[in-house]
Enzyme design. Structure first.
Site, short mmCIF file in Angstrom:
data_model
loop_
_atom_site.label_atom_id
_atom_site.label_comp_id
_atom_site.label_asym_id
_atom_site.label_seq_id
_atom_site.Cartn_x
_atom_site.Cartn_y
_atom_site.Cartn_z
CB CYS A 33 -14.82 -7.42 -27.83
SG CYS A 33 -14.55 -6.78 -26.10
CG HIS A 92 -17.67 -3.84 -26.46
ND1 HIS A 92 -17.62 -5.22 -26.42
CD2 HIS A 92 -18.21 -3.56 -27.84
CE1 HIS A 92 -17.97 -5.64 -27.68
NE2 HIS A 92 -18.38 -4.48 -28.49
#
EC number: 3.4.19.12
Length: 797
Positions: free
Chosen positions: A317, A757
């Site tokens: 990510c 994330h």
């Protein structure tokens, strides 16, 4: 068949060393499931989509291809979903993503006329049959680095559990009502299985947790195992047992016996605490996660050119968020999309285009911006029922950009800032023959450091950079009254933030202007060697910019030191306006009446500039539980600026592959090519060698060392006034006015930049859009105050 036999010399039987591509086109994101299928060159084993295979024939004259086509099988709509028993995807016991199944068909195709022969067929030449069978059975090069399933590593049996000696102290542990033996903590408590001491756990990076009493007890006694109270139930395998010597969660096959020693009947115990792994997974429900990902919001999906998602390859990510923003800039769009076709990039690429950074950036650019792959799929999202897109997997790009880098080539989470800097370096090197086309230059700007010696004389040191890394001054928070009231309320009621709803928690709000002001504020330099005084003194350094880039990137430093030298990730909001003006940060150069410091630096001063870790900084870091070596490296790499700076560096480099390597021998030889590289930057050979020795041969760290040790390199830095000519490098930098508009945000969720994330929010066509891996939708509430990296575009005057 005769045509095939006449071209047998162009068919190879793959060797074990061959890289075989059969899952994705080298020039596009076409796959065997695409309308035209995939064509594998039976000489080079590169794969091409239907629209691109003719280009390969024109370039190589290789005529024989294996055509692979995958078509979906019919699956009953009422296929039952199994209840998951494992936090995993696509494995037995994991989540059923209900993806359709496919069946493959093959044929031999001969270009340029696309003559097709069926496969399998006994009429085919043996060489062709063997070659195709080998290709079909081989693991595709695209998938060698792909993680097929998500599952935690299994805990191992601790060697210490098998030989544990328990002390007969008569201690009996009650079934509840525990408290740390050394403080008032009643949660996150660990029972030492040797002597029965109940002590609190470690202080987390975000300030939560315990007071380190359990780990301190281990350091004093070497008693190796502890079990977390509140995780003991009839299912002993689920209990959280930690081995301090092994520094990991472990299994204790004799846990029942070890607990009985202290009078604990595990069969009657109830679970009241999360295990360490469960607490990590619990981040999915915290405020940052939901707010940044805009969870719970009905996001309207967006499709078309510039709205293509990126498939998460496994902790990728950080790459996805960064690349979405870069391909929203004019410089990257122009270089790798609007002014460079896929065919031109392929013609200029080497024999294997999968290894060429310019080819793979062009492939990624066309994949993201063409709109070809940003289309809704027939199946809706299983979890939400939303219309979705599949996104494109940046496997080949990741492979080439991460080549030779131990961390980026791994499947571990990485720092988006580190990746951004690494990528710009790769892009610059990939455009070294045409620097006028280099899109990385649009992020570069000149930095000038003015050093005022106590003699009254000055020096001006210049360098290039591509980010402004900003400290966050909490003392400048604009909601101090609310913070004080909130902290008083917590103290009065004895509340912990872990037990409060997110709406109740008050977080500091710091204006971005205050963060920018800290960058330009004067800073003391101790033990600065003054060529005017012929000795060390205290100097004042102020930093300004000599140019303003087309795109300004701000990095927010969110790791700080709290009272008691406790490391903490700042839980803070940054109030970022849509438009900023940094005109006041422009350098004014040498001023009338200022006198430059003499250039000559004696050899003894150069030798004294060799970095040595400040003992006070090291001692304070060691007292927090870090190793002596790590603390010395942190102090050296931050030029002994202070404990806070050293801690920030340490927390950001804990996962470096060389973090445990000895500090480089100052007398060791350095690589001549690295010396030549630094010389090409404009540094003298002697200074380049000193910097490389001090930095273990790492060019990037050596460059930082030179700029952080001006007394070691002052005779070799660019020292100029506002009227003097700039260095060639700085004269080529973009420049303009100081007004910028916010257009991109990379937000981070988690306790460390190396976990959690990353999500990107980008201003496109007058609206904010969220790019969360393959999920792309209109953003209803972009987290402008929670960014990790902020991207601004310069406004025309």
């Amino acid at each position: 068949m005769e045509l095939l036999r006449s071209n047998l010399s162009r068919v190879q039987i793959p060797e074990p060393t061959h890289r075989i591509y059969k899952h994705e086109c080298c020039l596009s994101f076409d796959t065997p499931r695409s309308e035209g299928g995939l064509f594998v060159d039976m000489n080079s084993f590169l794969a091409f989509g239907k629209d691109y295979v003719s280009w390969n024939y024109e370039k190589t004259r290789n005529p024989v291809y294996l055509h692979i086509k995958e078509s979906p099988k019919s699956v009953p709509e009422d296929r039952p979903l199994k209840k998951p028993t494992l936090l995993a995807i696509g494995v037995d016991g994991g989540f059923d993503n209900k993806e359709p199944e496919y069946e493959e068909s093959y044929s031999i195709v001969i270009l340029p006329d696309f003559v097709s022969l069926p496969f399998p067929s006994v009429e085919l030449p043996e060489k062709v049959r063997i070659a195709v069978d080998t290709v079909m059975s081989a693991v595709g090069a695209e998938k060698r680095e792909q993680v097929a399933a998500w599952t935690a590593e299994e805990k191992k049996v601790s060697e210490h559990a098998l030989t544990l000696q328990q002390i007969k102290s008569g201690v009996v542990i009650p079934p509840s009502g525990w408290k740390c033996s050394k403080c008032d903590k009643t949660e996150n408590l660990w029972l030492n299985l040797t002597d029965g001491m109940i002590l609190c756990g470690r202080k987390n990076w975000d300030g939560t947790g315990g007071n380190n009493h359990a780990v301190e007890h281990y350091k004093e006694t070497n008693y190796p195992l502890a079990v977390k109270l509140g995780t003991i139930t009839a299912d002993l395998g689920a209990a959280d047992v930690y081995s301090y010597p092994e520094d990991d969660s472990v299994l204790d096959p004799h846990l029942a016996q070890h607990l009985a020693h202290f009078g604990i009947d595990f069969s009657t115990m109830q679970k009241t605490e999360m295990t360490t792994a469960e607490r990590e997974l619990d981040q999915n429900t915290n405020f940052d996660w939901n707010r940044i990902q805009e969870s719970g919001k009905e996001l309207v999906p967006v499709f078309g050119p510039g709205y293509t998602g990126l498939v998460n390859l496994g902790n990728s990510c950080y790459l996805a968020a960064t690349m979405q923003i870069l391909f929203s800039t004019h410089s990257f769009i122009s270089r790798y999309f609007s002014h460079q076709s896929l065919k031109l990039a392929f013609e200029m690429a080497p024999a294997d285009p999968t290894l060429d950074i310019n080819m793979q950036l062009t492939k990624l650019g066309h994949g993201l911006l063409s709109g070809k792959y940003s289309i809704p799929v027939a199946e809706k999202d299983v979890a939400t029922g939303d219309v979705r897109q599949e996104g494109i997997p940046p496997r080949m790009f990741k492979s080439v950009v991460a080549a030779g880098h131990a961390e980026f080539s791994s499947m571990r989470q990485q720092d988006a800032l580190d990746f951004f800097l690494h990528l710009l370096d790769k892009v610059e090197r990939g455009n070294n023959m045409r620097p006028d086309l280099d899109p990385s230059r649009s992020f570069k700007f000149g930095v000038e450091e003015k050093i005022l010696c106590s003699s009254g004389k000055v020096s001006y040191n210049k360098r290039d950079d591509c980010i402004l890394s900003l400290n966050i001054p909490l003392q400048e928070a604009t909601n101090k009254d609310e913070l004080e009231a909130f902290n008083n309320q917590k103290a009065d009621k004895g509340l912990e933030e872990d037990n409060m709803s997110t709406d109740e928690i008050v977080r500091p709000r710091v204006p971005l202007e205050a963060c920018l002001a800290t960058f330009s504020s004067p800073e003391q330099i101790r033990d600065y060697y003054s060529t005017a005084l012929k000795g060390k003194t205290t100097a004042i350094k102020t930093t300004s910019l000599t140019s303003f880039p087309d795109y300004l990137v701000l990095h927010m430093r969110k790791f700080v030191m709290e009272a008691g030298w406790v490391p903490k990730k700042l839980d803070v909001y940054i109030d970022v306006p849509d438009v900023i003006d940094i005109s006041h940060m422009r350098s004014k150069g040498l001023q009338p009446g200022e006198e430059l410091l003499p250039d000559d630096v004696p050899e003894e001063a150069m030798e004294s500039a060799q970095p040595v870790a400040n003992e006070e900084i090291v001692a304070q870091l060691v007292s927090m539980g870090f190793s002596q070596l790590h603390c010395q490296k942190a102090a050296i790499n931050t030029s002994n600026t202070g404990v806070e700076e050293a801690m920030t560096w340490l927390l950001s480099h804990m996962d470096d592959p060389d973090i445990d390597a000895p500090i480089s021998n100052q007398t060791s030889d350095v690589d001549q090519s690295s010396v030549d590289t630094l010389i090409s930057f404009g540094f003298a050979e002697e200074v380049a060698r000193k910097a490389l020795k001090a930095s273990g041969g790492d060019i990037e760290k050596a460059t930082d060392w030179i700029f952080n040790n001006p007394n070691a390199s002052i005779s070799d830095m660019d020292v100029s006034s506002s009227n003097s000519a700039q260095t060639p490098a700085q004269s080529e930098l973009p420049d303009g006015g100081g007004r910028y508009k916010l257009f991109g945000i990379v937000s981070h969720i988690g306790t460390s930049t190396h976990c959690g994330h990353y999500v990107a929010h980008i201003l496109k066509e007058g609206r904010w859009v969220i790019f969360n891996d393959s999920k792309v939708g209109v953003s209803t509430n972009p987290p402008k105050d929670m960014g990790y990296l902020y991207f601004f575009q310069r406004l025309d005057n």
